[in-house]
Design a protein around this motif. Sequence first.
Motif, PDB file in Angstrom:
ATOM      1  N   PHE A  25       1.072  -1.211  -0.022  1.00  0.00           N
ATOM      2  CA  PHE A  25      -0.058  -0.175  -0.033  1.00  0.00           C
ATOM      3  C   PHE A  25       0.927   1.150   0.023  1.00  0.00           C
ATOM      4  O   PHE A  25       0.480   2.268  -0.885  1.00  0.00           O
ATOM      5  CB  PHE A  25      -0.873  -0.097   1.304  1.00  0.00           C
ATOM      6  CG  PHE A  25      -1.745   1.173   1.378  1.00  0.00           C
ATOM      7  CD1 PHE A  25      -2.694   1.335   0.423  1.00  0.00           C
ATOM      8  CD2 PHE A  25      -1.403   2.315   2.268  1.00  0.00           C
ATOM      9  CE1 PHE A  25      -3.715   2.443   0.603  1.00  0.00           C
ATOM     10  CE2 PHE A  25      -2.202   3.329   2.363  1.00  0.00           C
ATOM     11  CZ  PHE A  25      -3.420   3.459   1.620  1.00  0.00           C
ATOM     12  N   VAL A  26       1.929   1.281   0.921  1.00  0.00           N
ATOM     13  CA  VAL A  26       2.853   2.583   1.039  1.00  0.00           C
ATOM     14  C   VAL A  26       3.524   2.380  -0.343  1.00  0.00           C
ATOM     15  O   VAL A  26       3.464   3.860  -0.924  1.00  0.00           O
ATOM     16  CB  VAL A  26       3.728   2.388   2.025  1.00  0.00           C
ATOM     17  CG1 VAL A  26       5.064   3.241   1.961  1.00  0.00           C
ATOM     18  CG2 VAL A  26       3.243   2.375   3.447  1.00  0.00           C
ATOM     19  N   LYS A  27       4.161   1.472  -1.075  1.00  0.00           N
ATOM     20  CA  LYS A  27       4.436   1.633  -2.295  1.00  0.00           C
ATOM     21  C   LYS A  27       3.712   2.234  -3.385  1.00  0.00           C
ATOM     22  O   LYS A  27       4.156   3.097  -4.198  1.00  0.00           O
ATOM     23  CB  LYS A  27       5.333   0.328  -2.911  1.00  0.00           C
ATOM     24  CG  LYS A  27       6.448  -0.149  -2.137  1.00  0.00           C
ATOM     25  CD  LYS A  27       6.945  -1.513  -2.553  1.00  0.00           C
ATOM     26  CE  LYS A  27       8.161  -1.908  -1.793  1.00  0.00           C
ATOM     27  NZ  LYS A  27       8.613  -3.071  -2.112  1.00  0.00           N
ATOM     28  N   ARG A  28       2.349   1.824  -3.424  1.00  0.00           N
ATOM     29  CA  ARG A  28       1.425   2.219  -4.337  1.00  0.00           C
ATOM     30  C   ARG A  28       1.205   3.731  -4.282  1.00  0.00           C
ATOM     31  O   ARG A  28       1.045   4.529  -4.925  1.00  0.00           O
ATOM     32  CB  ARG A  28       0.200   1.235  -4.484  1.00  0.00           C
ATOM     33  CG  ARG A  28       0.261   0.346  -5.109  1.00  0.00           C
ATOM     34  CD  ARG A  28      -1.322  -0.157  -5.532  1.00  0.00           C
ATOM     35  NE  ARG A  28      -1.231  -1.395  -4.433  1.00  0.00           N
ATOM     36  CZ  ARG A  28      -2.230  -1.662  -3.562  1.00  0.00           C
ATOM     37  NH1 ARG A  28      -3.094  -0.814  -3.388  1.00  0.00           N
ATOM     38  NH2 ARG A  28      -2.145  -2.616  -2.516  1.00  0.00           N
ATOM     39  N   LYS A  29       0.991   3.971  -2.908  1.00  0.00           N
ATOM     40  CA  LYS A  29       0.997   5.469  -2.481  1.00  0.00           C
ATOM     41  C   LYS A  29       1.922   6.174  -3.120  1.00  0.00           C
ATOM     42  O   LYS A  29       1.768   7.567  -3.559  1.00  0.00           O
ATOM     43  CB  LYS A  29       0.657   5.591  -1.082  1.00  0.00           C
ATOM     44  CG  LYS A  29       0.032   6.945  -0.735  1.00  0.00           C
ATOM     45  CD  LYS A  29      -0.581   6.746   0.722  1.00  0.00           C
ATOM     46  CE  LYS A  29      -1.246   7.950   1.245  1.00  0.00           C
ATOM     47  NZ  LYS A  29      -1.476   8.127   2.588  1.00  0.00           N
ATOM     48  N   SER A  35       4.210   5.731  -5.698  1.00  0.00           N
ATOM     49  CA  SER A  35       4.393   5.743  -6.879  1.00  0.00           C
ATOM     50  C   SER A  35       3.169   6.567  -7.483  1.00  0.00           C
ATOM     51  O   SER A  35       3.299   7.159  -8.531  1.00  0.00           O
ATOM     52  CB  SER A  35       4.207   4.399  -7.668  1.00  0.00           C
ATOM     53  OG  SER A  35       3.082   3.869  -7.416  1.00  0.00           O
ATOM     54  N   SER A  36       2.015   6.635  -6.805  1.00  0.00           N
ATOM     55  CA  SER A  36       1.001   7.694  -7.428  1.00  0.00           C
ATOM     56  C   SER A  36       1.251   8.806  -7.328  1.00  0.00           C
ATOM     57  O   SER A  36       0.834   9.936  -7.967  1.00  0.00           O
ATOM     58  CB  SER A  36      -0.249   7.040  -6.814  1.00  0.00           C
ATOM     59  OG  SER A  36      -0.348   7.579  -5.374  1.00  0.00           O
ATOM     60  N   LYS A  37       1.869   9.364  -6.183  1.00  0.00           N
ATOM     61  CA  LYS A  37       2.292  10.644  -5.957  1.00  0.00           C
ATOM     62  C   LYS A  37       3.548  11.342  -6.803  1.00  0.00           C
ATOM     63  O   LYS A  37       3.598  12.405  -7.467  1.00  0.00           O
ATOM     64  CB  LYS A  37       2.963  10.865  -4.532  1.00  0.00           C
ATOM     65  CG  LYS A  37       1.949  10.687  -3.430  1.00  0.00           C
ATOM     66  CD  LYS A  37       2.523  11.248  -2.083  1.00  0.00           C
ATOM     67  CE  LYS A  37       1.512  11.164  -1.032  1.00  0.00           C
ATOM     68  NZ  LYS A  37       2.332  11.408   0.369  1.00  0.00           N
ATOM     69  N   GLN A  38       4.337  10.317  -7.510  1.00  0.00           N
ATOM     70  CA  GLN A  38       5.412  10.527  -8.277  1.00  0.00           C
ATOM     71  C   GLN A  38       4.712  10.701  -9.591  1.00  0.00           C
ATOM     72  O   GLN A  38       5.260  11.507 -10.382  1.00  0.00           O
ATOM     73  CB  GLN A  38       6.336   9.620  -8.473  1.00  0.00           C
ATOM     74  CG  GLN A  38       7.181   9.295  -7.074  1.00  0.00           C
ATOM     75  CD  GLN A  38       8.183   8.235  -7.163  1.00  0.00           C
ATOM     76  OE1 GLN A  38       8.007   7.276  -8.122  1.00  0.00           O
ATOM     77  NE2 GLN A  38       8.934   8.081  -6.097  1.00  0.00           N
ATOM     78  N   ASN A  39       3.637  10.166 -10.069  1.00  0.00           N
ATOM     79  CA  ASN A  39       3.052  10.336 -11.291  1.00  0.00           C
ATOM     80  C   ASN A  39       2.204  11.556 -11.455  1.00  0.00           C
ATOM     81  O   ASN A  39       1.558  12.325 -11.318  1.00  0.00           O
ATOM     82  CB  ASN A  39       2.273   9.169 -11.656  1.00  0.00           C
ATOM     83  CG  ASN A  39       3.069   8.025 -11.945  1.00  0.00           C
ATOM     84  OD1 ASN A  39       4.393   8.182 -12.346  1.00  0.00           O
ATOM     85  ND2 ASN A  39       2.752   6.813 -11.609  1.00  0.00           N
TER      86      ASN A  39
END
Length: 100
Positions: free
Chosen positions: A90-94, A96-100
């Motif tokens: 969940f933390v990794k997805r969160k 990666s979504s902030k970087q995009n």
Amino acid sequence: MIFNIFASLAEFERDLIRERNKAGLSAARPMGRMGGKPKGLSKAAMSKAHAAKALYDKKDKTGEEIGKALGISRATVYRYIKEIEQQQRFVKRKQSSKQN
């Protein structure tokens, strides 16, 4: 005949209980109370979960040995590991979504 009367009375009482329960839950929601068991692990359980995950990642102990060391069952060890892995995903997805 008498059995049917008692069965009907029991069903009626159960319906009343169900209605009161729904009314209580509906009244509690606006006050921020959702009811039910809180989701997630307690602080003590979370610390054991992190310890279990760290020991498991070293790959030198079995789930049963980790459980004995932490005072929990083997099944709980694997449930804790799964919980930590889900949080990490969940933390990794969160992130990666902030970087995009």
